[in-house]
Scaffold this motif. Structure first.
Motif, short mmCIF file in Angstrom:
data_model
loop_
_atom_site.label_atom_id
_atom_site.label_comp_id
_atom_site.label_asym_id
_atom_site.label_seq_id
_atom_site.Cartn_x
_atom_site.Cartn_y
_atom_site.Cartn_z
N THR B 23 3.31 -4.42 -8.68
CA THR B 23 2.14 -3.71 -9.21
C THR B 23 0.87 -4.50 -8.98
O THR B 23 -0.16 -3.95 -8.54
CB THR B 23 2.33 -3.47 -10.72
OG1 THR B 23 3.60 -2.88 -10.95
CG2 THR B 23 1.25 -2.55 -11.25
N VAL B 24 0.93 -5.81 -9.25
CA VAL B 24 -0.25 -6.65 -9.05
C VAL B 24 -0.65 -6.65 -7.58
O VAL B 24 -1.83 -6.55 -7.21
CB VAL B 24 0.02 -8.09 -9.54
CG1 VAL B 24 -1.13 -9.00 -9.19
CG2 VAL B 24 0.26 -8.09 -11.04
N TRP B 27 -2.47 -3.52 -6.64
CA TRP B 27 -3.86 -3.57 -7.08
C TRP B 27 -4.69 -4.40 -6.11
O TRP B 27 -5.71 -3.97 -5.59
CB TRP B 27 -3.92 -4.16 -8.49
CG TRP B 27 -5.31 -4.57 -8.94
CD1 TRP B 27 -6.29 -5.17 -8.21
CD2 TRP B 27 -5.84 -4.43 -10.24
NE1 TRP B 27 -7.40 -5.39 -8.95
CE2 TRP B 27 -7.16 -4.95 -10.22
CE3 TRP B 27 -5.35 -3.90 -11.44
CZ2 TRP B 27 -7.97 -4.96 -11.35
CZ3 TRP B 27 -6.18 -3.93 -12.54
CH2 TRP B 27 -7.48 -4.45 -12.50
N ALA B 30 -5.33 -3.00 -2.74
CA ALA B 30 -6.18 -1.81 -2.75
C ALA B 30 -7.62 -2.15 -2.48
O ALA B 30 -8.39 -1.33 -1.97
CB ALA B 30 -6.03 -1.08 -4.08
N PHE B 31 -8.01 -3.40 -2.83
CA PHE B 31 -9.41 -3.75 -2.64
C PHE B 31 -9.69 -4.42 -1.31
O PHE B 31 -10.81 -4.80 -1.02
CB PHE B 31 -9.87 -4.64 -3.80
CG PHE B 31 -9.95 -3.88 -5.09
CD1 PHE B 31 -8.91 -3.95 -6.01
CD2 PHE B 31 -11.01 -3.05 -5.37
CE1 PHE B 31 -8.95 -3.23 -7.19
CE2 PHE B 31 -11.07 -2.32 -6.54
CZ PHE B 31 -10.04 -2.41 -7.45
N LYS B 32 -8.65 -4.59 -0.51
CA LYS B 32 -8.86 -5.14 0.83
C LYS B 32 -8.96 -3.95 1.79
O LYS B 32 -8.24 -2.97 1.66
CB LYS B 32 -7.65 -5.99 1.24
CG LYS B 32 -7.38 -7.13 0.29
CD LYS B 32 -8.05 -8.41 0.74
CE LYS B 32 -8.04 -9.43 -0.37
NZ LYS B 32 -9.29 -9.47 -1.15
N ASN B 33 -9.84 -4.07 2.77
CA ASN B 33 -10.02 -2.95 3.68
C ASN B 33 -9.00 -3.02 4.81
O ASN B 33 -9.14 -3.80 5.75
CB ASN B 33 -11.44 -2.95 4.24
CG ASN B 33 -11.73 -1.69 5.03
OD1 ASN B 33 -10.80 -0.91 5.31
ND2 ASN B 33 -12.97 -1.49 5.39
N LEU B 34 -7.96 -2.19 4.72
CA LEU B 34 -6.99 -2.15 5.82
C LEU B 34 -7.10 -0.83 6.56
O LEU B 34 -6.21 -0.44 7.31
CB LEU B 34 -5.56 -2.29 5.27
CG LEU B 34 -5.29 -3.53 4.43
CD1 LEU B 34 -3.92 -3.42 3.77
CD2 LEU B 34 -5.35 -4.78 5.28
N GLY B 35 -8.21 -0.12 6.30
CA GLY B 35 -8.43 1.14 6.99
C GLY B 35 -7.31 2.13 6.68
O GLY B 35 -6.98 2.41 5.54
N ASN B 38 -4.17 1.33 4.26
CA ASN B 38 -4.17 1.19 2.79
C ASN B 38 -3.16 2.10 2.11
O ASN B 38 -2.31 1.63 1.34
CB ASN B 38 -5.57 1.45 2.21
CG ASN B 38 -6.40 0.18 2.19
OD1 ASN B 38 -7.25 -0.01 3.03
ND2 ASN B 38 -6.13 -0.68 1.24
N PRO B 39 -3.24 3.43 2.35
CA PRO B 39 -2.27 4.29 1.65
C PRO B 39 -0.84 4.00 2.09
O PRO B 39 0.08 4.09 1.28
CB PRO B 39 -2.70 5.71 2.04
CG PRO B 39 -3.63 5.58 3.16
CD PRO B 39 -4.21 4.23 3.13
N LEU B 43 1.95 3.09 -0.66
CA LEU B 43 3.14 3.91 -0.87
C LEU B 43 4.42 3.16 -0.53
O LEU B 43 5.46 3.38 -1.15
CB LEU B 43 3.04 5.20 -0.03
CG LEU B 43 2.11 6.23 -0.66
CD1 LEU B 43 1.93 7.42 0.26
CD2 LEU B 43 2.65 6.68 -2.00
N ALA B 46 5.19 1.22 -3.49
CA ALA B 46 5.70 2.13 -4.53
C ALA B 46 7.15 2.50 -4.24
O ALA B 46 7.98 2.54 -5.16
CB ALA B 46 4.83 3.39 -4.58
N CYS B 47 7.48 2.75 -2.99
CA CYS B 47 8.86 3.10 -2.64
C CYS B 47 9.80 1.94 -2.95
O CYS B 47 10.91 2.15 -3.45
CB CYS B 47 8.97 3.47 -1.16
SG CYS B 47 8.33 5.10 -0.80
N LYS B 49 9.37 -0.39 -5.21
CA LYS B 49 9.52 -0.47 -6.67
C LYS B 49 10.48 0.62 -7.16
O LYS B 49 11.39 0.36 -7.95
CB LYS B 49 8.16 -0.30 -7.34
CG LYS B 49 7.27 -1.52 -7.22
CD LYS B 49 5.81 -1.19 -7.44
CE LYS B 49 5.48 -0.94 -8.90
NZ LYS B 49 4.05 -0.62 -9.07
#
Lengths: 542, 97, 261
Positions: B23-24, B27, B30-35, B38-39, B43, B46-47, B49
Motif C-alpha cells: 500500500t505504501v 502511494w 503514484a506521485f512519480k511520473n511514469l507516464g 502509472n496505472p 494495478l 493491487a493484483c 496484494k
C-alpha cells in the motif's frame, strides 16, 4: 404401465407429514418449497397470458382502436416482464429442479434448505414490487428497459419494477448456488458425475449461468434506479452518459438468461425421451458436455441483440460468429435425442407428445436464431415480428412445452396421482396446433416488415394477424385444460404408485409422493444411468 | 477433505506486513511520473496484494481444486465482461463513415 | 460404500439433518460461500467494467475528479481494512486452535477497524456533500464543480479552477474547456459514490454478520471441530477487503503525479 391393484398412497409423505399454514410457510423441505413456487409461477403465467390476450385482441384490426399506444406499450411490457422474470426463469429450476435434484442425487434435501426457503420469500418480495408497479399503472418501456427512455423520459413506475426484478434475481441466485453445492457435495455413494441424470447436468449448467450472470443485471438495474431517482447521467446522453452501455450490461445477463430458461427444459426432454423410447440416451457424454458448453458460450454472444444499436462493426462480426458457434451444442442435443428414439420402443404418452413437440419447435426456433445472427439479415428483420416469432418458438414451443411435459411426467411423483391421459393428450394436441397457428404467421409478418411493439399496422398485414390471434385463443384453451385436469386429478386421479412409468432414476425408487426425508435409506448407485432394455434390471436401492 | 495445512501466526503477520508495504509503495509511486505506466504499476501491485489475501488469508493455497477453479472462474468471467465490452468501444474509431 | 449415517453418539450438535457428517457440512458451506463470492465478483465487476469504459472516454474529467478527493483518507482506510483482514484471519486461527478468548477479541478488533473505516468514509462523504460534488440534483444543493458552493469555505470544490491553477494545474487551459471537464466529473463522482457506496453497504452487512458471529463465539460455539462459520465470514470479509484494494488505486490515484498535493 402401473399395476392398478397394488398401488396405494403411502401413509405418511411430505404433503401430509405436517398440517397447517405454518408448516408450509416455514418449511425447509425442498419438495414443499417446489410446490410453493409452482403455485406462485402458475399465477404469473396466467397473468402474463392475460396481457398476451389483450395484445392479440388489439392486433385483430390494423388500427390502434382498442387501446391507446401508451397503454399498448404497457401491455407488451407487462407481458414480457411477467413471463420472463416471474414465470420462465424460475419455472423448471425452482419447481421441478427444487423437487427433483435432491431426489435424483440421492440426498435428503438440498445443501442449504433455509436458503432455499429464503429464495422463495425473496421471490415473493420481488413479485410484490412488480405487482405494485403493475397496480400503480404499469411500466411501458418494453421488458428491455432501454435508456434513456426508462431512465429519464417515462413517468411510469420503472423504479418499483426494476427493484422487483433485481430482488427476484437474487432468488434465482440462491437457487443456483444451492444446486451447485448440492451436486458437488451431496451425491449418493456411487453416483459419479458420469452417472448423473441429464436433468441434473442441465440444472447444474443453468445454475452456473444464474450465479455468474444475474449479479450483472442486478447492478445494472441498481444503476438505472439511481439514475432515475437522483437524476445522474450514467446512461443519459444529455448528461454525457452512454445508452449503449446500458444495453451491453443488460444483455450480458439477459442473453445467458435465455439459456437459464431453456437448459433445464432440455434436461426434462432428455429424461422423457429416454423413458418413452425405452432406450438409453444416445451420446450421454455429448449431451452432458453440451449443457456446459451452452452455459459458457452463452456468455460471449450478447451483443447480437445490439447489431443495429451503434456498436462497432468489427465487434459485431465477432459476436455474430460466436452466435453461430453457440448453436452447435444445441444441435448436438437434438441429434442425440433423435438418435435415442431411433430403433427405440416409442410410447406416445403425454409427456412424450410434449417432448416431440419440443424437438420440432425448438429446432425451428433455434434455426431462425441463426437468421437473426447473420449481420446483413438482421438489419432487415431486427425489431420485427420475426424476432418475436423466433423467441416464442424457443420459449413457448420449446421451454413451455418442456415444462408441461415435465409436469406431466413427474406429476405422479409429486402428488401420488395420475392425470387423465385422454384429456391430457387432447390438450397437448390443442397446444401444438394453437401454438403454430399463433406464431408461424409472425415469421412471415416479420419478414414482410411488420415492426414489433406497434399496436397499429398497415392493412395488408391483417390476415396474418387475424390468423395469429385465432391461434392464440386455441393456445389459451391448450393451457387452461391442464390447470383443470391437474386439479381434478388431485382428488379423483388414479393412484400412481412408486413408478408408474417404469422409469430409471433414483426419484422413482421412493414412494409417490416421497416421504419428507426422501429415502428410507440412502441409496447406493451401482448402475449406469438410463439402463433401459439391459439384462440387469435390478432396482438400485439396497 | 478439510485443509490440513494452515498458515502459522507468523505467516499471517508476514503477509499483513507485505500488504502494508504494498500500500505504501502504491502511494509513493503514484506521485512519480511514469507516464502510461502509472496505472499499470498501481494495478499490478493491487493484483499482487489481492493474490496474497486470496492465497493466505482466504486459505486458497491450502484448498482443494474446486475452490481454486471457482476463484479462477470468477476472474475469468469478469474478464469476459470487460474485454468484450471494451472490444466494442475500442474498435469504434475504425468505423467507416 | 456406506449406507445412510444413522445418528450415533458422536453426532455433533451443529450437524444439520441434510448432511451425513461434519466434514461434508464444512465442505458444503465453504463451497457455498465461495459461490456466493463469485456472484459478488460479478456484481462489482459490472461497476468496474462501466467505470473502465467511462475512464477511457472522459479521462481528463476522471483525473480532475480523482484529484479532488483527499488521498490521505483513502490511504488510511486501505491500511485500516488490511488490518481488519489480519485480525479476521487471526480470529479464524483462534477458532481453529480452540482459543475462545482470542476468537472474541479478534472479532471485536475486526469490528472496531471496520467501524473506523466506515467512520472515515462518512467523513469523506460529508466533505463531498459540502463541496457539492454529489451527482444529480436531489441530495444537497445539486452538483456543482465550477463555482464556490461549499458552505464552509467558498474556495473548496471548485474543480474548474483547480484545473487551471499552477503549479500543478495548467493556466493555458481555456476557461470554457476547464468548465466542461468540471461538468464531466459528475460521471466520475457517480462511479465514486456507486462503487464506494456498494462497498460500504457490504461492510455494514459484514458488521451485522460479525455481531452475530461474536454472540456465537462468546457462547463457545466454535472450536477445532466446528469453526466453519468463522471461516466463511472471514472469506466474506477478505473479499470486501480485496474490492477496496482495487478501488483505492482506481478512484484515488488517477494521474496523481501531475497533481501532487
Amino acid at each position: 404401465m402401473s399395476s392398478a391393484n397394488e398401488n396405494v398412497m403411502p401413509e405418511k409423505h411430505y404433503l401430509n407429514d405436517n398440517y397447517g399454514i405454518r408448516s408450509w410457510l416455514l418449511t425447509k423441505d425442498h419438495k414443499r418449497i417446489a410446490v410453493l413456487y409452482l403455485l406462485t409461477i402458475t399465477f404469473f403465467f396466467f397473468l402474463g397470458g392475460l396481457f398476451a390476450s389483450l395484445i392479440r385482441l388489439e392486433l385483430l384490426t390494423p388500427q390502434g382502436d382498442l387501446f391507446q399506444s401508451d397503454t399498448y406499450n404497457k401491455l407488451f411490457t407487462e407481458h414480457g416482464v411477467n413471463m420472463i422474470f416471474f414465470f420462465l426463469i424460475p419455472s423448471v429450476p425452482a419447481v421441478l429442479g427444487n423437487f427433483l435434484v435432491p431426489l435424483m442425487v440421492g440426498a435428503k434435501d438440498l445443501a442449504f434448505p433455509k436458503i432455499n426457503l429464503a429464495s422463495w420469500y425473496i421471490f415473493i418480495v420481488g413479485a410484490g414490487f412488480a405487482l405494485a408497479a403493475l397496480v400503480s399503472g404499469g411500466v411501458d418501456t418494453g421488458w428491455t428497459f432501454y435508456t434513456p427512455l426508462s431512465s429519464g423520459f417515462v413517468r411510469t413506475p420503472v423504479i418499483a419494477m426494476g427493484v422487483g426484478i433485481l430482488i427476484a434475481g437474487f432468488a434465482s441466485i440462491f437457487t443456483g448456488l444451492n444446486f451447485i453445492v448440492t451436486v458437488h457435495r451431496m451425491r449418493a455413494p456411487g453416483l459419479t458425475w458420469g452417472r448423473l441424470p441429464l436433468f441434473v447436468w442441465a440444472n447444474y449448467a443453468a445454475s452456473l449461468i444464474m450465479v455468474l450472470g444475474t449479479p450483472v443485471i442486478a447492478i445494472t438495474l441498481i444503476l438505472l434506479v439511481l439514475e432515475r431517482g437522483f437524476h445522474i447521467g450514467i446512461f443519459d446522453p444529455k448528461l454525457g452518459g452512454d445508452p449503449v452501455l446500458f444495453q451491453h450490461m443488460f444483455w450480458f445477463y439477459s442473453h445467458p438468461a435465455v439459456y437459464i430458461m431453456i437448459l433445464p427444459g432440455m434436461g426434462v426432454i432428455s429424461e422423457i425421451i429416454t423413458c418413452f423410447s425405452r432406450k438409453r440416451v444416445f451420446g450421454y457424454g455429448f449431451i452432458a458436455f453440451s449443457s456446459i458448453a451452452i452455459a459458457v458460450f452463452g456468455f460471449v454472444v450478447w451483443a447480437h441483440h445490439m447489431f443495429v444499436a451503434g456498436i462497432s462493426v468489427y465487434s459485431a462480426l465477432v459476436f455474430s460468429l460466436l452466435s453461430y458457434a453457440v448453436a452447435i451444442p444445441s444441435a448436438v442435443k437434438v441429434f442425440n435425442w433423435t438418435a435415442t428414439m431411433y430403433k427405440g420402443s416409442v410410447e406416445l404418452a403425454t409427456p412424450m407428445l410434449y417432448a416431440l413437440g419440443f424437438i420440432g419447435l425448438f429446432t425451428i426456433g433455434g434455426l431462425t436464431g441463426l437468421f437473426l445472427a447473420a449481420l446483413g439479415l438482421d438489419v432487415h428483420i431486427h425489431d420485427t415480428y420475426f424476432v418475436i416469432a423466433h423467441f416464442h418458438y424457443v420459449m413457448v414451443g420449446g421451454m413451455v412445452m418442456a415444462y408441461l411435459g415435465g409436469l406431466h411426467f413427474w406429476w405422479p411423483k409429486m402428488t401420488g396421482r395420475i392425470y387423465p391421459e385422454g384429456p391430457a393428450k387432447l390438450a397437448a394436441l390443442i397446444t401444438f396446433i394453437g401454438f403454430n397457428l399463433t406464431f408461424f404467421p409472425q415469421f412471415i409478418l416479420g419478414y414482410l416488415g411488420m415492426p414489433r411493439r406497434y399496436h397499429a399496422y398497415p392493412p395488408e398485414f391483417q390476415v396474418l394477424n387475424v390468423l395469429s390471434s385465432a391461434g392464440a385463443s386455441v393456445l389459451a384453451v391448450g393451457f387452461i385444460l391442464p390447470l383443470i385436469y391437474f386439479l381434478w386429478s388431485l382428488r379423483y386421479g388414479e393412484v400412481a404408485g412408486a413408478n408408474p412409468w417404469d422409469a430409471k432414476g433414483l426419484e422413482w425408487q421412493t414412494t409417490s409422493p416421497p416421504p419428507t426425508h426422501n429415502f428410507e435409506k440412502t441409496p447406493v448407485v451401482t448402475e449406469e444411468p438410463y439402463h433401459y432394455g439391459t439384462e440387469q434390471e435390478v432396482p438400485v436401492v439396497h | 477433505m478439510s485443509e490440513h495445512a494452515h498458515p502459522s501466526r507468523l505467516l499471517y503477520v508476514v503477509i499483513f506486513l507485505a500488504l502494508v508495504i504494498g500500500t505504501v509503495l502504491t502511494w509513493w509511486i503514484a506521485f512519480k511520473n511514469l507516464g502510461i505506466w502509472n496505472p499499470v504499476v498501481a494495478l499490478t501491485i493491487a493484483c499482487i496484494k489481492a493474490t496474497l489475501v486470496i492465497l493466505y488469508f482466504m486459505h486458497v493455497r491450502y484448498s482443494n481444486k474446486l475452490t481454486i477453479v471457482t476463484v479462477c472462474a470468477g476472474f475469468f468471467w469478469l474478464l469476459i465482461l470487460i474485454t468484450l465490452s471494451l472490444s466494442d468501444y475500442l474498435t469504434r474509431v475504425l468505423n467507416v463513415g | 460404500m456406506s449406507t445412510s449415517q444413522t445418528t450415533t453418539t458422536d453426532h455433533h450438535p451443529a450437524l444439520v439433518h441434510q448432511f451425513d457428517s461434519m466434514e461434508q457440512q464444512k465442505e458444503a458451506s465453504t463451497l457455498g460461500m465461495w459461490v456466493f463470492l463469485l456472484t459478488e465478483i460479478m456484481m462489482f465487476g459490472g461497476l468496474f467494467a462501466s467505470y473502465l469504459i467511462y475512464r477511457i472516454k472522459y479521462y481528463d474529467a476522471f483525473v480532475a475528479g480523482s484529484t479532488s478527493i483527499d488521498i490521505k483518507w483513502g490511504f488510511a482506510n486501505t491500511l485500516v481494512l488490511i488490518g481488519s483482514s489480519w485480525t479476521m484471519a487471526m480470529a479464524v486461527w483462534s477458532a481453529q486452535n480452540g482459543r475462545r478468548k482470542g476468537q472474541v477479541y479478534f472479532i471485536i478488533a475486526t469490528m472496531i477497524l471496520g467501524a473506523a473505516f466506515l467512520g472515515v468514509k462518512a467523513k469523506e462523504y460529508y466533505e463531498k456533500y459540502d463541496e457539492c460534488h454529489i451527482p444529480g440534483h436531489v441530495i444537497g444543493k445539486g452538483f456543482n464543480a465550477w463555482g464556490g458552493c461549499s458552505a464552509t469555505d467558498k474556495s473548496l470544490g471548485n474543480i474548474a479552477e483547480d484545473i487551471r491553477i499552477p503549479p500543478h494545474g495548467d493556466p493555458n487551459i481555456p476557461e470554457a474547456s476547464a468548465e466542461l471537464t468540471a461538468k464531466q466529473t459528475e460521471i466520475f463522482f457517480s462511479f465514486y459514490f456507486a462503487m464506494t457506496g456498494l462497498h460500504a453497504t457490504h461492510m455494514l452487512i459484514g458488521l451485522g454478520v460479525l455481531t452475530w458471529l461474536l454472540m456465537r463465539a462468546k457462547r463457545g460455539d466454535f472450536g477445532p471441530e466446528y469453526y466453519s462459520p468463522v471461516e466463511n465470514v472471514g472469506l466474506y470479509w477478505h473479499f470486501v477487503d480485496i474490492v477496496w484494494i482495487f478501488l483505492f488505486p482506481l478512484l484515488y490515484l488517477i494521474s496523481r503525479h501531475a497533481h501532487a498535493h
